[in-house]
Design a protein around this motif. Structure first.
Motif, mmCIF file in Angstrom:
data_model
loop_
_atom_site.group_PDB
_atom_site.id
_atom_site.type_symbol
_atom_site.label_atom_id
_atom_site.label_comp_id
_atom_site.label_asym_id
_atom_site.label_seq_id
_atom_site.Cartn_x
_atom_site.Cartn_y
_atom_site.Cartn_z
ATOM 1 N N PRO A 50 -16.753 16.418 -2.510
ATOM 2 C CA PRO A 50 -18.258 16.653 -2.650
ATOM 3 C C PRO A 50 -18.483 17.554 -3.795
ATOM 4 C CG PRO A 50 -18.015 17.205 -0.370
ATOM 5 C CD PRO A 50 -16.796 16.663 -1.032
ATOM 6 N N VAL A 51 -17.950 18.565 -3.985
ATOM 7 C CA VAL A 51 -18.152 19.599 -4.949
ATOM 8 C C VAL A 51 -17.217 19.182 -6.005
ATOM 9 C CG1 VAL A 51 -18.144 22.139 -5.359
ATOM 10 C CG2 VAL A 51 -18.720 21.269 -3.486
ATOM 11 N N THR A 52 -16.042 19.342 -6.064
ATOM 12 C CA THR A 52 -15.300 19.371 -7.229
ATOM 13 C C THR A 52 -15.035 17.843 -7.934
ATOM 14 O OG1 THR A 52 -13.148 18.884 -5.974
ATOM 15 C CG2 THR A 52 -14.055 21.252 -6.501
ATOM 16 N N LYS A 53 -15.195 16.820 -7.258
ATOM 17 C CA LYS A 53 -15.202 15.516 -7.491
ATOM 18 C C LYS A 53 -13.701 14.936 -7.525
ATOM 19 C CE LYS A 53 -19.679 14.954 -7.351
ATOM 20 N NZ LYS A 53 -20.394 14.598 -6.037
ATOM 21 N N LYS A 54 -12.813 15.920 -7.215
ATOM 22 C CA LYS A 54 -11.379 15.450 -7.355
ATOM 23 C C LYS A 54 -11.108 14.429 -6.188
ATOM 24 C CE LYS A 54 -9.464 19.497 -9.498
ATOM 25 N NZ LYS A 54 -8.774 20.604 -9.345
ATOM 26 N N ARG A 55 -10.125 13.568 -6.509
ATOM 27 C CA ARG A 55 -9.681 12.625 -5.581
ATOM 28 C C ARG A 55 -8.880 13.140 -4.356
ATOM 29 N NH1 ARG A 55 -7.552 7.573 -8.851
ATOM 30 N NH2 ARG A 55 -9.684 6.636 -9.294
ATOM 31 N N LEU A 56 -9.434 12.866 -3.301
ATOM 32 C CA LEU A 56 -8.838 13.474 -1.954
ATOM 33 C C LEU A 56 -7.384 12.794 -1.653
ATOM 34 C CD1 LEU A 56 -11.754 13.895 0.391
ATOM 35 C CD2 LEU A 56 -10.702 15.593 -0.940
ATOM 36 N N LYS A 57 -6.471 13.676 -1.157
ATOM 37 C CA LYS A 57 -5.362 12.866 -0.623
ATOM 38 C C LYS A 57 -5.124 12.643 0.957
ATOM 39 C CE LYS A 57 -2.480 15.481 -4.237
ATOM 40 N NZ LYS A 57 -1.445 16.160 -4.555
ATOM 41 N N LYS A 58 -4.646 11.513 1.178
ATOM 42 C CA LYS A 58 -4.666 10.982 2.621
ATOM 43 C C LYS A 58 -3.134 11.084 2.973
ATOM 44 C CE LYS A 58 -5.023 5.940 2.026
ATOM 45 N NZ LYS A 58 -5.722 4.962 2.272
ATOM 46 N N LEU A 59 -2.958 11.152 4.178
ATOM 47 C CA LEU A 59 -1.487 11.003 4.897
ATOM 48 C C LEU A 59 -1.394 9.726 5.227
ATOM 49 C CD1 LEU A 59 -1.175 14.244 6.904
ATOM 50 C CD2 LEU A 59 -0.295 13.838 4.706
ATOM 51 N N VAL A 60 -0.252 8.880 4.787
ATOM 52 C CA VAL A 60 0.271 7.507 4.934
ATOM 53 C C VAL A 60 1.460 7.638 5.854
ATOM 54 C CG1 VAL A 60 0.722 5.488 4.190
ATOM 55 C CG2 VAL A 60 -0.939 6.727 3.174
ATOM 56 N N TYR A 61 1.391 7.105 7.062
ATOM 57 C CA TYR A 61 2.521 6.762 8.131
ATOM 58 C C TYR A 61 3.036 5.320 7.978
ATOM 59 C CZ TYR A 61 1.230 11.047 10.196
ATOM 60 O OH TYR A 61 0.927 12.565 10.506
ATOM 61 N N MET A 62 4.149 5.113 8.157
ATOM 62 C CA MET A 62 4.774 3.890 8.060
ATOM 63 C C MET A 62 4.334 2.924 9.272
ATOM 64 S SD MET A 62 8.890 4.683 7.029
ATOM 65 C CE MET A 62 9.386 3.154 7.805
ATOM 66 N N SER A 63 4.335 1.797 9.465
ATOM 67 C CA SER A 63 3.988 1.152 10.634
ATOM 68 C C SER A 63 5.109 1.173 11.392
ATOM 69 C CB SER A 63 3.560 -0.529 10.009
ATOM 70 O OG SER A 63 4.786 -0.946 9.608
ATOM 71 N N VAL A 64 4.464 1.041 12.887
ATOM 72 C CA VAL A 64 5.393 1.086 14.233
ATOM 73 C C VAL A 64 6.118 -0.309 13.975
ATOM 74 C CG1 VAL A 64 5.487 1.512 16.474
ATOM 75 C CG2 VAL A 64 3.794 2.717 15.049
ATOM 76 N N LEU A 65 7.267 -0.253 14.472
ATOM 77 C CA LEU A 65 8.176 -1.281 14.685
ATOM 78 C C LEU A 65 8.091 -1.748 16.160
ATOM 79 C CD1 LEU A 65 11.298 -0.536 12.566
ATOM 80 C CD2 LEU A 65 9.290 -1.971 11.901
ATOM 81 N N CYS A 66 7.562 -2.808 16.323
ATOM 82 C CA CYS A 66 7.454 -3.287 17.974
ATOM 83 C C CYS A 66 7.380 -4.676 18.024
ATOM 84 C CB CYS A 66 6.222 -2.626 18.479
ATOM 85 S SG CYS A 66 4.716 -3.134 17.724
ATOM 86 N N GLU A 67 7.518 -4.987 19.137
ATOM 87 C CA GLU A 67 7.580 -6.479 19.443
ATOM 88 C C GLU A 67 6.334 -7.142 19.459
ATOM 89 O OE1 GLU A 67 10.076 -8.786 20.312
ATOM 90 O OE2 GLU A 67 11.821 -7.274 19.832
ATOM 91 N N THR A 68 6.023 -8.210 18.852
ATOM 92 C CA THR A 68 4.607 -8.809 19.010
ATOM 93 C C THR A 68 4.725 -9.908 19.907
ATOM 94 O OG1 THR A 68 5.310 -10.197 16.912
ATOM 95 C CG2 THR A 68 4.128 -8.169 16.751
ATOM 96 N N LYS A 69 5.679 -10.598 20.290
ATOM 97 C CA LYS A 69 5.753 -11.607 21.140
ATOM 98 C C LYS A 69 7.117 -11.195 22.012
ATOM 99 C CE LYS A 69 4.387 -15.390 18.237
ATOM 100 N NZ LYS A 69 4.345 -16.792 17.890
#
Length: 158
Positions: free
Chosen positions: A35-54
């Protein structure tokens, strides 16, 4: 070697072979800005969890438990074994194993007729441990039966 020992060894060495911790990747967020510096913020991205869907289930022939006599839990394998009365070549009724259910989830494949036959028959057990295992199978049978009846009623309404 126990699981605890494996975890301790991996934590000491820093080389995770069995349990690899997920390390997030830092990525600039396209929408969020400070909000003050107007720089883009960084976010943490995790890999998707491998699991059974069926749940992988084997196909069963339906309405096979019409000639069911009783069922029990096998003490060696903890499988539910269904015993039925089958006519032999001589014409008399002989007890024979109809089906073995290795896991409670497999009851979802049974038809309503088969589930009703299992629910109304008494499970044979000899000791407290087998009684406990039989109660687990009983609960799943009753749950599957209620679920299938609700689904049939829902389909009848449509």
């Amino acid at each position: 070697m126990g699981l605890w020992k494996v975890l301790q060894r991996e934590a000491r060495s820093g080389k995770f072979e069995v349990f690899k911790p997920q390390v997030p990747k830092r990525v600039k967020d396209k929408n969020a800005r400070h909000p003050v510096t107007k720089k883009r913020l960084k976010k943490l991205v995790y890999m998707s969890v491998l699991c059974e869907t069926k749940i992988p289930l084997s196909k069963l022939s339906q309405d096979i438990l019409g000639d069911m006599w009783y069922w029990y839990v096998d003490p060696k394998t903890s499988e539910a074994v269904v015993i039925g009365k089958v006519r032999s070549e001589s014409g008399c009724l002989v007890p024979r194993e109809l089906i073995r259910v290795f896991e409670e989830v497999c009851f979802i494949n049974f038809s309503v007729k088969d589930l009703e036959a299992l629910a109304e028959r008494y499970c044979m057990h000899t000791d407290e441990w087998m009684k406990f295992l039989a109660s687990k199978y009983d609960k799943v049978i009753k749950f599957c039966l209620d679920y299938k009846k609700k689904m049939e009623a829902k389909d009848a309404e449509l």
